[in-house]
Design a protein around this motif. Structure first.
Motif: not given
Length: 155
Positions: A62-80
């Motif tokens: 069963x899936x207990x949790x999730x986290x998305x990592x968005x590439x911001x295209x400038x060497x950084x990413x956003x945890x969403x």
């Protein structure tokens, strides 16, 4: 016991977790600045989705949790959209998701990971602080608002 791995977003269990995330946001911030997401949104090629699964479940993992990592295209990413099913809270799953997302960002050559967290989401903020995130100002298209704070961790 749980494991965390990168998975495709288009799964009913992921939508269930996103619905939980929306419900938490609605309870903390009724009518305010919420941006619901769905599996299709998280299926973009610039987003990596990390999913925690119960490895001790004999009926399936069963899936207990999730986290998305968005590439911001400038060497950084956003945890969403990090969410842990409340039934499985306080078992280290949130920390496991953060660790997997940060490792994924490192492997992709990111220099830092940023996030936005609401001021009323105290548990999440404490979790991010324990992981090493520190306060910063708004980033990308975010604006300064009275209900949000912004954090960053250098990799």
């Amino acid at each position: 016991m749980f494991s965390v791995a990168k998975e495709p977003a288009d799964q009913p269990e992921i939508q269930r977790l996103l619905d939980l995330s929306d419900a938490v946001a609605a309870s903390l911030y009724p009518g305010a600045f919420r941006q619901p997401l769905n599996c299709a949104t998280l299926s973009r090629p610039d987003i990596a989705l990390y999913v925690a699964r119960n490895t001790a479940d004999i009926e399936g993992s069963r899936a207990l949790g999730c986290a998305a990592l968005l590439d911001l295209s400038d060497g950084t990413a956003e945890l969403k959209r990090m969410i842990v099913d409340p039934e499985y809270a306080n078992r280290g799953i949130g920390s496991g998701l953060i660790h997997a997302a940060l490792e994924g960002a490192r492997q992709r050559g990111m220099r830092s990971v940023l996030l936005e967290v609401g001021i009323r989401n105290i548990k999440a903020r404490r979790l991010y602080e324990r992981a090493g995130f520190r306060d910063r100002g708004p980033f990308a298209s975010y604006l300064d608002t009275p209900i949000a704070t912004f954090m960053e961790i250098s990799l």
